[in-house]
Write a protein that holds these residues in place. Structure first.
Motif, short mmCIF file in Angstrom:
data_model
loop_
_atom_site.label_atom_id
_atom_site.label_comp_id
_atom_site.label_asym_id
_atom_site.label_seq_id
_atom_site.Cartn_x
_atom_site.Cartn_y
_atom_site.Cartn_z
N MET A 122 0.85 -1.17 0.00
CA MET A 122 0.00 0.00 0.00
C MET A 122 0.89 1.23 0.00
N LYS A 123 0.55 2.19 -0.84
CA LYS A 123 1.31 3.43 -0.91
C LYS A 123 0.72 4.48 0.03
N LEU A 124 1.50 5.49 0.31
CA LEU A 124 1.09 6.56 1.21
C LEU A 124 -0.19 7.24 0.72
N SER A 125 -0.30 7.46 -0.59
CA SER A 125 -1.50 8.10 -1.14
C SER A 125 -2.75 7.28 -0.87
N GLU A 126 -2.61 5.95 -0.85
CA GLU A 126 -3.76 5.08 -0.60
C GLU A 126 -4.25 5.19 0.84
N ILE A 127 -3.31 5.22 1.80
CA ILE A 127 -3.74 5.33 3.19
C ILE A 127 -4.31 6.72 3.46
N ARG A 128 -3.77 7.74 2.81
CA ARG A 128 -4.34 9.09 2.94
C ARG A 128 -5.78 9.11 2.45
N LYS A 129 -6.06 8.36 1.40
CA LYS A 129 -7.41 8.30 0.84
C LYS A 129 -8.35 7.52 1.77
N ASP A 130 -7.87 6.45 2.40
CA ASP A 130 -8.71 5.59 3.24
C ASP A 130 -8.98 6.16 4.63
N LEU A 131 -8.00 6.85 5.22
CA LEU A 131 -8.15 7.31 6.61
C LEU A 131 -9.38 8.17 6.87
N PRO A 132 -9.72 9.13 6.01
CA PRO A 132 -10.89 9.96 6.30
C PRO A 132 -12.22 9.18 6.34
N ASP A 162 -0.73 3.71 27.92
CA ASP A 162 -1.83 4.66 28.04
C ASP A 162 -3.08 4.04 27.44
N TYR A 163 -3.94 3.51 28.29
CA TYR A 163 -5.14 2.83 27.82
C TYR A 163 -6.30 3.79 27.59
N GLU A 164 -6.13 5.07 27.90
CA GLU A 164 -7.21 6.05 27.80
C GLU A 164 -7.29 6.72 26.44
N HIS A 165 -6.23 6.67 25.66
CA HIS A 165 -6.20 7.38 24.39
C HIS A 165 -6.00 6.41 23.24
N ARG A 166 -6.59 6.74 22.14
CA ARG A 166 -6.45 5.94 20.92
C ARG A 166 -6.06 6.87 19.79
N LEU A 167 -5.20 6.38 18.90
CA LEU A 167 -4.83 7.15 17.73
C LEU A 167 -6.01 7.11 16.76
N LYS A 168 -6.56 8.25 16.47
CA LYS A 168 -7.70 8.36 15.56
C LYS A 168 -7.20 8.60 14.13
N PRO A 169 -8.03 8.27 13.14
CA PRO A 169 -7.62 8.48 11.74
C PRO A 169 -7.17 9.91 11.45
N SER A 170 -7.85 10.90 12.02
CA SER A 170 -7.49 12.29 11.75
C SER A 170 -6.10 12.62 12.29
N LYS A 184 0.72 14.13 7.02
CA LYS A 184 0.87 15.44 6.36
C LYS A 184 2.11 16.17 6.85
N LEU A 185 2.35 16.14 8.17
CA LEU A 185 3.56 16.77 8.72
C LEU A 185 4.82 16.10 8.19
N SER A 186 4.79 14.78 8.08
CA SER A 186 5.93 14.04 7.56
C SER A 186 6.23 14.41 6.12
N GLU A 187 5.18 14.60 5.34
CA GLU A 187 5.38 15.01 3.95
C GLU A 187 5.98 16.41 3.89
#
Length: 154
Positions: free
Chosen positions: A1-11, A62-70, A77-80
């Motif tokens: 999977m390419k980065l563009s594909e995961i960017r498209k799926d996450l939202p 940390d069981y209270e927080h989850r990484l969300k798609p956003s 985006k920051l990495s790019e």
């Protein structure tokens, strides 16, 4: 999977789930980092540069927080912007018993960690013999498949 594909799926996702090939899920309390490239010299003395987007999944306490798609989309985006990451294939590092590296795919709403294999990149200069071609015995003449002292196939 390419980065563009995961960017498209996450939202389109409400949560991020990663599943190993054996059906086991990565615990939901993971954190991640995103990076790129690997410079190395192979056993044939060839300098190589591997360009791949690397996601690292790490289980946090940390069981209270989850990484969300956003949030993951923001990290991408920051990495790019800051690291100049291109639209490359994604490799995921995940530690269970040991650190494993996986390819990435998506099955509906679940990201699948696909098993990867390694190989010598300089087999011709490192003395690694090439795999012998297998023969179908049914296609050989009887003289080559029978076990007699003169056949040379025993």
């Amino acid at each position: 999977m390419k980065l563009s594909e995961i960017r498209k799926d996450l939202p389109t996702l409400s949560n991020i789930k990663f599943q190993l090939g054996n059906g086991t899920f990565v615990p939901e309390h993971f954190v991640t980092e995103v990076g790129i490239t690997k410079d190395f010299i192979d056993c044939g003395d060839v300098i190589r540069n591997e360009k791949i987007v690397n996601f690292q999944l790490w289980n946090a306490n940390d069981y209270e927080h989850r990484l969300k798609p956003s949030k993951l989309l923001n990290i991408i985006k920051l990495s790019e912007e800051k690291l100049g990451i291109e639209d490359l294939e994604i490799e995921v590092e995940y530690q269970s018993d040991t650190i494993g590296k996986y390819g990435l795919d998506i099955n509906g709403e679940i990201f699948i960690l696909k098993r990867k294999t390694i190989a010598c990149l300089a087999q011709d200069t490192c003395g690694i013999p090439s795999e012998k071609q297998k023969k179908n015995l049914a296609e050989l003449p009887v003289s080559q498949t029978s076990c007699t002292a003169s056949s040379g196939y025993c």
